[in-house]
Design a protein around this motif. Structure first.
Motif, PDB file in Angstrom:
ATOM      1  N   ASP A  89     113.772 100.158 130.167  1.00 41.33           N
ATOM      2  CA  ASP A  89     112.948  99.489 129.158  1.00 41.33           C
ATOM      3  C   ASP A  89     112.139  98.336 129.746  1.00 41.33           C
ATOM      4  OD1 ASP A  89     113.825 101.216 127.186  1.00 41.33           O
ATOM      5  OD2 ASP A  89     115.348  99.830 126.412  1.00 41.33           O
ATOM      6  N   LEU A  99     111.737 111.446 130.966  1.00 37.24           N
ATOM      7  CA  LEU A  99     112.363 110.785 129.828  1.00 37.24           C
ATOM      8  C   LEU A  99     111.377 110.410 128.731  1.00 37.24           C
ATOM      9  CD1 LEU A  99     114.659 108.319 131.806  1.00 37.24           C
ATOM     10  CD2 LEU A  99     115.242 110.595 130.926  1.00 37.24           C
ATOM     11  N   GLU A 100     110.134 110.152 129.120  1.00 43.38           N
ATOM     12  CA  GLU A 100     109.140 109.662 128.155  1.00 43.38           C
ATOM     13  C   GLU A 100     107.744 110.100 128.573  1.00 43.38           C
ATOM     14  OE1 GLU A 100     107.307 105.291 127.352  1.00 43.38           O
ATOM     15  OE2 GLU A 100     109.487 105.422 127.264  1.00 43.38           O
ATOM     16  N   GLY A 101     107.004 110.656 127.639  1.00 45.61           N
ATOM     17  CA  GLY A 101     105.619 111.010 127.889  1.00 45.61           C
ATOM     18  C   GLY A 101     105.438 112.377 128.499  1.00 45.61           C
ATOM     19  N   GLU A 109      99.296 106.816 127.839  1.00 45.22           N
ATOM     20  CA  GLU A 109     100.584 106.198 127.527  1.00 45.22           C
ATOM     21  C   GLU A 109     101.429 106.069 128.795  1.00 45.22           C
ATOM     22  OE1 GLU A 109     101.202 105.187 124.417  1.00 45.22           O
ATOM     23  OE2 GLU A 109      99.298 106.006 123.718  1.00 45.22           O
ATOM     24  N   ARG A 110     102.444 105.222 128.732  1.00 47.40           N
ATOM     25  CA  ARG A 110     103.408 105.097 129.833  1.00 47.40           C
ATOM     26  C   ARG A 110     104.181 106.404 129.983  1.00 47.40           C
ATOM     27  NH1 ARG A 110     108.909 101.428 129.870  1.00 47.40           N
ATOM     28  NH2 ARG A 110     109.491 102.944 128.296  1.00 47.40           N
ATOM     29  N   ASP A 145     106.451 117.803 129.685  1.00 46.57           N
ATOM     30  CA  ASP A 145     106.718 116.896 128.573  1.00 46.57           C
ATOM     31  C   ASP A 145     108.173 116.467 128.578  1.00 46.57           C
ATOM     32  OD1 ASP A 145     104.114 117.224 127.473  1.00 46.57           O
ATOM     33  OD2 ASP A 145     104.750 119.079 126.486  1.00 46.57           O
ATOM     34  N   ALA A 146     108.432 115.251 128.084  1.00 44.38           N
ATOM     35  CA  ALA A 146     109.805 114.796 127.885  1.00 44.38           C
ATOM     36  C   ALA A 146     110.382 115.505 126.671  1.00 44.38           C
ATOM     37  CB  ALA A 146     109.834 113.286 127.663  1.00 44.38           C
TER      38      ALA A 146
END
Length: 108
Positions: free
Chosen positions: A10, A58-60, A95-96, A74-75
């Motif tokens: 995070d 994990l993200e994005g 995006e991140r 994709d996550a």
């Protein structure tokens, strides 16, 4: 108590074009590192002759490069890179993007 690393991930807030990293697990036989790519950022292609590398998205959505191939992942997603295979990643979104890379065994 279990060792968890959500806070470390995070805390990664890369600017456009930047890559931030955090080592999550470092032992004699494994390295797990988090990568956060800001929009337009690139983790340059490289290889690990002695280690298998696995990305966990994990993200994005990250564009994974493996030799001459490119694929959007994709996550949640997992990508396996055999030993000695050139691999990298790009964030072609606004995006991140966050993924971990696990190296086994730990490179010498």
């Amino acid at each position: 108590m279990l060792d968890t690393y959500a806070d470390s991930i995070d805390d990664l807030e890369p600017a456009d074009g930047e890559v931030e990293t955090a080592e999550l697990v470092v032992s004699d036989d494994v390295l797990v590192k988090a990568f956060a790519l800001g929009p337009g950022a690139e983790l340059e292609a490289h290889e690990h002759a002695e280690s298998t590398n696995v990305f966990h998205v994990l993200e994005g959505t990250v564009t994974v490069i493996q030799d001459d191939e490119r694929e959007e992942i994709d996550a949640p997603g997992v990508v396996h890179h055999e030993r000695g295979v050139d691999h990298g990643a790009e964030n072609e979104t606004d995006e991140r993007v966050v993924f971990t890379a696990s190296l086994c065994p730990m490179p010498s």
